[in-house]
Design a protein around this motif. Structure first.
Motif, short mmCIF file in Angstrom:
data_model
loop_
_atom_site.label_atom_id
_atom_site.label_comp_id
_atom_site.label_asym_id
_atom_site.label_seq_id
_atom_site.Cartn_x
_atom_site.Cartn_y
_atom_site.Cartn_z
N TRP A 1 0.83 -1.21 0.00
CA TRP A 1 0.00 0.00 0.00
C TRP A 1 0.87 1.26 0.00
CZ3 TRP A 1 -3.24 2.00 4.68
CH2 TRP A 1 -4.23 2.87 4.24
N HIS A 2 0.75 2.06 -1.04
CA HIS A 2 1.45 3.34 -1.17
C HIS A 2 2.95 3.22 -0.94
CE1 HIS A 2 -2.48 5.80 -0.29
NE2 HIS A 2 -2.57 5.02 -1.35
N TRP A 3 3.52 2.09 -1.35
CA TRP A 3 4.95 1.88 -1.20
C TRP A 3 5.56 1.62 -2.58
CZ3 TRP A 3 7.51 3.55 2.63
CH2 TRP A 3 8.83 3.14 2.89
N PRO A 4 6.85 1.95 -2.78
CA PRO A 4 7.44 1.77 -4.11
C PRO A 4 7.39 0.34 -4.65
CG PRO A 4 8.80 3.23 -2.78
CD PRO A 4 7.74 2.70 -1.87
N THR A 5 7.15 -0.64 -3.79
CA THR A 5 7.03 -2.02 -4.26
C THR A 5 5.67 -2.31 -4.91
OG1 THR A 5 6.40 -2.64 -2.01
CG2 THR A 5 8.70 -2.97 -2.65
N ASP A 6 4.76 -1.34 -4.94
CA ASP A 6 3.47 -1.54 -5.62
C ASP A 6 3.68 -1.37 -7.12
OD1 ASP A 6 0.87 -1.79 -6.41
OD2 ASP A 6 0.20 0.14 -5.62
N THR A 7 4.15 -2.45 -7.75
CA THR A 7 4.47 -2.42 -9.17
C THR A 7 3.56 -3.38 -9.93
OG1 THR A 7 6.11 -4.18 -8.97
CG2 THR A 7 6.88 -1.91 -8.63
N PHE A 8 3.51 -3.21 -11.24
CA PHE A 8 2.73 -4.11 -12.08
C PHE A 8 3.30 -5.53 -12.06
CE2 PHE A 8 1.47 0.02 -13.64
CZ PHE A 8 0.12 -0.14 -13.90
N ALA A 9 4.60 -5.63 -11.88
CA ALA A 9 5.23 -6.95 -11.88
C ALA A 9 4.77 -7.80 -10.70
CB ALA A 9 6.76 -6.79 -11.84
N ARG A 10 4.29 -7.19 -9.63
CA ARG A 10 3.88 -7.93 -8.44
C ARG A 10 2.40 -8.32 -8.45
NH1 ARG A 10 7.46 -7.84 -4.09
NH2 ARG A 10 9.31 -6.55 -4.43
N LEU A 11 1.67 -7.92 -9.48
CA LEU A 11 0.26 -8.28 -9.52
C LEU A 11 0.07 -9.78 -9.63
CD1 LEU A 11 -1.23 -5.51 -11.84
CD2 LEU A 11 -1.60 -5.78 -9.39
N ASP A 12 -0.95 -10.28 -8.97
CA ASP A 12 -1.31 -11.70 -9.00
C ASP A 12 -2.40 -11.88 -10.06
OD1 ASP A 12 -2.34 -14.24 -8.58
OD2 ASP A 12 -2.44 -14.05 -6.40
N GLN A 13 -2.04 -12.52 -11.17
CA GLN A 13 -3.00 -12.69 -12.26
C GLN A 13 -4.21 -13.51 -11.81
OE1 GLN A 13 -2.67 -11.02 -15.16
NE2 GLN A 13 -0.85 -10.13 -14.19
#
Length: 349
Positions: free
Chosen positions: A314-326
């Motif tokens: 949440w609102h952290w730089p690790t919120d990237t598209f690569a981390r999304l769970d399909q």
């Protein structure tokens, strides 16, 4: 799944900060995509702010003046109460950066249902660090308690520690404004935009129904896009909001509010309670785009995914598209598809 991937690819920008040029670029991509699918799109312009930091900084400065007089902390406590209930009576002084919403419709009829998701992303802050974010609610409640006591404590020797506490927070907020980056926002809220748009494109509303898609700006700075959307919705429109639905366990909010709690009512909530696949939640961490709509009497429902009580990254730089769970995205799409079918069919048990 193709529709989800296409929309996510449109949003892959360094960030989509509220009322920034990159937010505008994301909206332009989305508009062109929808029009390419043969969907007429209405732009709803409004003005907003790029960060909530200056408003909270001023509130903290007023509270930090407790050693000088009880009057400034009284004003600060009032500002704290108003802001965290979603009211910004001073907004006309600050809202000077252009933003907008996109609104599209399908079908004809007296009943209307809108799928809503915000496009913008937020700046990070130290409170969202993975080691601290699970205490976000407790930290907020401590601040609320001290803010509301500050005018009284200004009359006691405790005015000095209270004043220094809020002045330190003002300094941290100033540092955030000067140094903190906007996050990429794969989960918050690329995921919601992708699911809402894919569901809208694949769904043909039955006779008597209109189905809408509302993509909003400036959610992260006070749900400003949702407030600008209100005059453009038919009375009684059902509003299904999707926010942070790309990772974690799925929940449907029964209401929301950081201070005052606003319960949801209506057909969407009834349908969610009868649709397996999501858990009920009283959402108190922040507020959604649905807050101003629910206050105006629109029947609302918000969906969110959480891990250990908070949105992942949440609102952290690790919120990237690569981390999304399909898998989570597909499951959210299946759930919302079933939810809409129940609503269109009259919410049977």
């Amino acid at each position: 799944m193709r529709g989800l991937r296409e929309v996510l690819n449109l949003l892959r920008l360094p960030h989509r900060g509220s009322a920034t040029a990159l937010e505008a670029q994301a909206f332009q991509r989305l508009k062109s995509f929808l029009e390419g699918q043969g969907i007429p799109v209405q732009e709803i312009p409004f003005r907003g702010v790029r960060s909530y930091g200056p408003e909270l900084l001023l509130i903290n400065l007023l509270l930090g003046l407790a050693p000088a007089s009880p009057v400034p902390p009284l004003l600060g406590a009032l500002g704290f109460f108003l802001y965290f209930n979603g009211w910004r009576p001073w907004g006309f002084l600050l809202d000077r950066h252009p933003s907008h919403n996109l609104l599209a419709w399908k079908g004809q009829g007296a009943k209307a249902l809108v799928l809503m998701a915000h496009v913008d992303t937020a700046k990070t802050f130290f409170l969202y660090h993975p080691k601290r974010v699970r205490h976000f609610r407790a930290n907020f409640l401590l601040n609320a308690l001290l803010a509301f006591l500050a005018p009284l404590l200004a009359l006691t020797p405790l005015r000095w520690p209270v004043g220094l506490y809020f002045l330190a927070q003002a300094a941290l907020l100033l540092h955030r404004e000067l140094k903190a980056p906007y996050v990429e926002g794969g989960n918050d809220n690329g995921s919601g935009v992708a699911v809402a748009t894919a569901l809208f494109l694949e769904t043909e509303p039955p006779e008597g129904w209109r189905l809408g898609l509302a993509l909003t700006g400036c959610e992260e700075v006070g749900a400003l896009g949702a407030k600008a959307l209100i005059p453009h919705l038919p009375p009684g429109t059902l509003v299904l909001n999707l926010d942070n639905v790309g990772q974690g366990e799925l929940f449907y909010a029964e209401g929301e509010g950081m201070l005052l709690y606003v319960p949801y009512r209506g057909t969407l909530l009834d349908a969610a309670r009868k649709t397996p696949g999501a858990h009920p939640l009283r959402y108190r961490l922040a507020y959604f785009d649905t807050l101003p709509l629910a206050r105006r009497g629109f029947p609302c429902l918000s969906l969110i995914r959480l891990e250990q009580g908070v949105p992942p990254h949440w609102h952290w730089p690790t919120d990237t598209f690569a981390r999304l769970d399909q898998g989570a995205l597909e499951d959210t799409l299946r759930y919302t598809r079933t939810l809409l079918q129940r609503v269109f069919q009259g919410v049977s048990s």
